[in-house]
Design an enzyme around this catalytic site. Structure first.
Site, PDB file in Angstrom:
ATOM      1  N   ARG A  49       0.452  -0.964   0.212  1.00  0.00           N
ATOM      2  CA  ARG A  49      -0.159   0.214  -0.307  1.00  0.00           C
ATOM      3  C   ARG A  49       0.639   1.657  -0.103  1.00  0.00           C
ATOM      4  O   ARG A  49       2.230   1.001  -0.015  1.00  0.00           O
ATOM      5  CB  ARG A  49      -1.380   0.193   0.941  1.00  0.00           C
ATOM      6  CG  ARG A  49      -0.383  -0.551   2.446  1.00  0.00           C
ATOM      7  CD  ARG A  49       0.312  -0.006   3.149  1.00  0.00           C
ATOM      8  NE  ARG A  49       0.278   1.354   3.389  1.00  0.00           N
ATOM      9  CZ  ARG A  49       1.743   1.918   3.610  1.00  0.00           C
ATOM     10  NH1 ARG A  49       2.585   1.629   3.548  1.00  0.00           N
ATOM     11  NH2 ARG A  49       0.654   4.090   3.734  1.00  0.00           N
ATOM     12  N   ARG A  97      -7.317  -0.341  -7.484  1.00  0.00           N
ATOM     13  CA  ARG A  97      -7.159   1.185  -5.843  1.00  0.00           C
ATOM     14  C   ARG A  97      -7.750   1.992  -7.074  1.00  0.00           C
ATOM     15  O   ARG A  97      -7.456   2.789  -7.618  1.00  0.00           O
ATOM     16  CB  ARG A  97      -6.317   1.509  -5.278  1.00  0.00           C
ATOM     17  CG  ARG A  97      -6.206  -0.037  -3.827  1.00  0.00           C
ATOM     18  CD  ARG A  97      -5.071   0.494  -3.645  1.00  0.00           C
ATOM     19  NE  ARG A  97      -5.931   0.853  -2.086  1.00  0.00           N
ATOM     20  CZ  ARG A  97      -4.915   1.622  -0.788  1.00  0.00           C
ATOM     21  NH1 ARG A  97      -3.700   1.180  -0.469  1.00  0.00           N
ATOM     22  NH2 ARG A  97      -6.175   1.812  -0.137  1.00  0.00           N
ATOM     23  N   ASP A 247      -1.635  11.170  -1.761  1.00  0.00           N
ATOM     24  CA  ASP A 247      -1.889   9.861  -2.798  1.00  0.00           C
ATOM     25  C   ASP A 247      -2.463  10.910  -4.288  1.00  0.00           C
ATOM     26  O   ASP A 247      -2.725  10.218  -5.208  1.00  0.00           O
ATOM     27  CB  ASP A 247      -2.960   8.796  -2.407  1.00  0.00           C
ATOM     28  CG  ASP A 247      -3.372   8.070  -1.413  1.00  0.00           C
ATOM     29  OD1 ASP A 247      -2.733   8.079   0.145  1.00  0.00           O
ATOM     30  OD2 ASP A 247      -2.498   6.721  -1.786  1.00  0.00           O
ATOM     31  N   ASN A 257      -5.130  12.404   0.619  1.00  0.00           N
ATOM     32  CA  ASN A 257      -4.294  11.451   1.390  1.00  0.00           C
ATOM     33  C   ASN A 257      -5.080  10.783   2.604  1.00  0.00           C
ATOM     34  O   ASN A 257      -6.698  11.036   2.840  1.00  0.00           O
ATOM     35  CB  ASN A 257      -3.072  12.319   1.957  1.00  0.00           C
ATOM     36  CG  ASN A 257      -2.281  11.439   2.767  1.00  0.00           C
ATOM     37  OD1 ASN A 257      -1.610  10.791   2.439  1.00  0.00           O
ATOM     38  ND2 ASN A 257      -1.277  11.897   3.989  1.00  0.00           N
TER      39      ASN A 257
HETATM   40  O1  MRU Z   1      -4.677   2.893   2.447  1.00  0.00           O
HETATM   41  P1  MRU Z   1      -3.137   3.430   1.797  1.00  0.00           P
HETATM   42  O2  MRU Z   1      -2.227   2.766   2.919  1.00  0.00           O
HETATM   43  O3  MRU Z   1      -2.395   2.850   0.690  1.00  0.00           O
HETATM   44  O4  MRU Z   1      -3.144   5.095   1.970  1.00  0.00           O
HETATM   45  C1  MRU Z   1      -1.358   5.418   1.574  1.00  0.00           C
HETATM   46  C2  MRU Z   1      -1.442   6.560   2.509  1.00  0.00           C
HETATM   47  O5  MRU Z   1      -2.713   7.915   2.201  1.00  0.00           O
HETATM   48  C3  MRU Z   1       0.386   7.415   2.743  1.00  0.00           C
HETATM   49  O6  MRU Z   1       0.071   8.971   2.990  1.00  0.00           O
HETATM   50  C4  MRU Z   1      -0.019   8.342   0.333  1.00  0.00           C
HETATM   51  O7  MRU Z   1       0.109   6.943   0.186  1.00  0.00           O
HETATM   52  C5  MRU Z   1       1.095   8.243   0.976  1.00  0.00           C
HETATM   53  S1  MRU Z   1       2.963   7.243   0.360  1.00  0.00           S
HETATM   54  C6  MRU Z   1       4.080   7.559   0.057  1.00  0.00           C
END
Ligand code: MRU
Length: 355
Positions: A49, A97, A247, A257
Site C-alpha cells: 500500500r 485502487r 495519493d 491523502n
Molecule cells: O491506504 P493506504 O495505506 O495505501 O494509504 C496510504 C496513504 O494515504 C499515504 O499517506 C500516501 O499513499 C502517501 S505514501 C508515500
C-alpha cells in the site's frame, strides 16, 4: 542513491517479492507474485500500500503479464491476441485502487512502452528496464524531497522541534526512503527534530503498525498517539510541522491523502502549526482541476466494526469507511516535490512547476 531502509517491493531472480504489510510488525513475511492476479490482489488487499509503492508494483505487474502472455501464446506469436490480452490485464491493474494516481501513472507509462515494443523480441526486456527505472527514480526523488523539506524546516523553525505524521508515507509506502518519512529522516539526521508523533491512523493502523515500526527500526524517536489526541498534542507539545504524504495532488494544489489528513490541516491552522505535504510528481494529477474531482476509495465496513477479526461494534450496525479525504490547498503551507517546493499552493504556482 540506494536507500538502506526497509524494502516493501523487490525484484529478485525475475520475480516480484512483496513484504506483507498486513501482518507487520508481528511478522516479517514475504509474498512472491507469480501472476497478474496475484499482483492485483496484493494491491487490493493491502499486502502493498502507499501511492508510490502501488505504482511500482503495478509497473512490475505489467512485466509479469506480458511475460506470461508471451509464453502462453501460440508460435508464431499471434500479435493481436497477445496485445489485447496484456492490455486487458493493464485495465484491471489500473482499477485495483481508485484514489492514488501513481497507479494509473505507472500503468500508463508501461502501456506506452508495451505498445511501442510488443512487436519486437525485446519487449519484456524493455518493460523490465522501465519498471526498474520507475522504482529507482522514486528512491532518488524521495532523497531529493527529503533534502528540500529539511531545508525548509531548518529555515522556518527553531530547532529542536517535534513533528506529527499521519498514516505511513515511509519506505514501506514507496520504492524506499519515503516521502513524509524521507523528510523526517533528513530532518532527524540534521538534528532538527527531537520527536515524531505518529497518529495510529484508524482503522488500518498504518501509523501504529508501520510508521512506529519503521522509525523505531532506525532509532528515530517516535511516540505513538491515538488519532483523537492530535489537537491536544498540537496545543501542548512543541510541534511545528505536520508532515504527510499524498495519493493525488490536483492542479490547484488540493491534496488527497489518508482519511484524517483534512482534520489535521484544520487543527494545524487553528494552532499555528505548519502543514507540509511531501509527494513526487507521479502523485500530481494536472488533469483534475480541484480535489472535488478525485474518486475517494470506500472500503469494507468490517475494517471499522472489527479489530483483528473480532467484532467490536453491534452486528449489522451501519458504518461508513471512506479511506481518503481531500485537504484544500488553502490549508497547506508547502507541497514538497522533487521538482521544487511550492509554498501556499495555487493553480498558478502548480502550473509554473508542472504545467
Ligand atoms: O491506504 P493506504 O495505506 O495505501 O494509504 C496510504 C496513504 O494515504 C499515504 O499517506 C500516501 O499513499 C502517501 S505514501 C508515500
Amino acid at each position: 542513491m540506494q536507500s538502506k531502509t526497509v524494502k516493501a517491493v523487490d525484484w529478485i531472480n525475475d520475480q516480484l517479492v512483496l513484504l506483507d504489510q498486513r501482518v507487520l510488525p508481528k511478522s516479517e513475511s514475504y509474498i512472491t507474485c507469480h501472476d497478474i492476479t496475484a499482483v492485483i490482489d496484493s494491491i487490493k488487499t493491502m499486502v502493498v500500500r502507499g501511492a508510490p509503492a502501488i505504482g511500482i508494483v503495478a509497473a512490475y505487474g505489467v512485466v509479469i503479464s506480458a511475460r506470461a502472455h508471451h509464453e502462453n501464446n501460440m508460435k508464431p506469436l499471434q500479435l493481436d491476441v497477445y496485445k489485447n490480452a496484456v492490455l486487458a490485464d493493464l485495465n484491471l491493474l489500473a482499477e485495483a485502487r481508485p484514489t492514488a494516481v501513481n497507479l494509473m501513472w505507472a500503468v500508463d507509462k508501461m502501456k506506452q512502452c508495451f505498445i511501442k515494443t510488443y512487436q519486437s523480441e525485446s519487449t519484456i526486456e524493455a518493460l523490465l528496464t522501465l519498471a526498474k527505472t520507475i522504482h529507482a527514480d522514486d528512491i532518488e526523488n524521495n532523497n531529493r524531497m527529503g533534502a528540500l523539506a529539511a531545508n525548509l524546516m531548518a529555515s522556518t523553525s527553531d530547532k529542536p522541534f517535534s513533528v506529527l505524521t499521519h498514516c505511513n508515507a515511509g519506505s514501506l509506502a514507496t520504492g524506499g526512503y519515503g516521502t513524509a518519512l524521507g523528510a523526517i529522516r533528513a530532518a532527524w539526521k540534521q538534528n532538527l527534530i527531537d520527536c515524531v508523533y505518529a497518529d495510529e491512523t484508524r482503522p488500518w493502523l498504518q501509523g501504529a503498525r508501520l510508521t512506529a515500526w519503521e522509525l523505531s527500526q532506525e532509532g528515530i524517536s517516535v511516540c505513538l498517539n491515538a488519532d483523537g489526541a492530535a489537537a491536544w498534542l498540537l496545543a501542548n507539545k512543541n510541534i511545528k510541522w505536520i508532515i504527510v504524504g499524498a495519493d493525488r495532488v490536483t492542479a490547484n494544489g488540493d491534496v488527497a491523502n489518508k482519511i484524517g489528513t483534512y482534520s489535521l490541516a484544520v487543527l494545524a491552522k487553528y494552532h499555528g502549526v505548519k502543514m507540509m505535504v511531501v509527494a513526487p510528481s507521479s502523485t500530481v494529477d494536472m488533469a483534475l482541476k480541484t480535489g472535488n474531482e478525485i474518486e475517494i476509495e470506500m472500503r469494507t465496513t468490517e475494517e471499522l466494526t472489527q479489530v483483528a477479526g473480532i467484532q467490536m461494534a453491534p452486528i449489522g450496525i451501519e458504518a461508513i469507511n471512506p479511506v481518503f479525504d481531500v485537504t484544500p490547498a488553502t490549508l497547506i503551507d508547502a507541497i514538497v516535490t522533487e521538482k521544487g517546493v511550492i509554498e501556499n499552493p495555487s493553480t498558478q504556482k502548480m502550473m509554473a512547476l508542472f504545467g
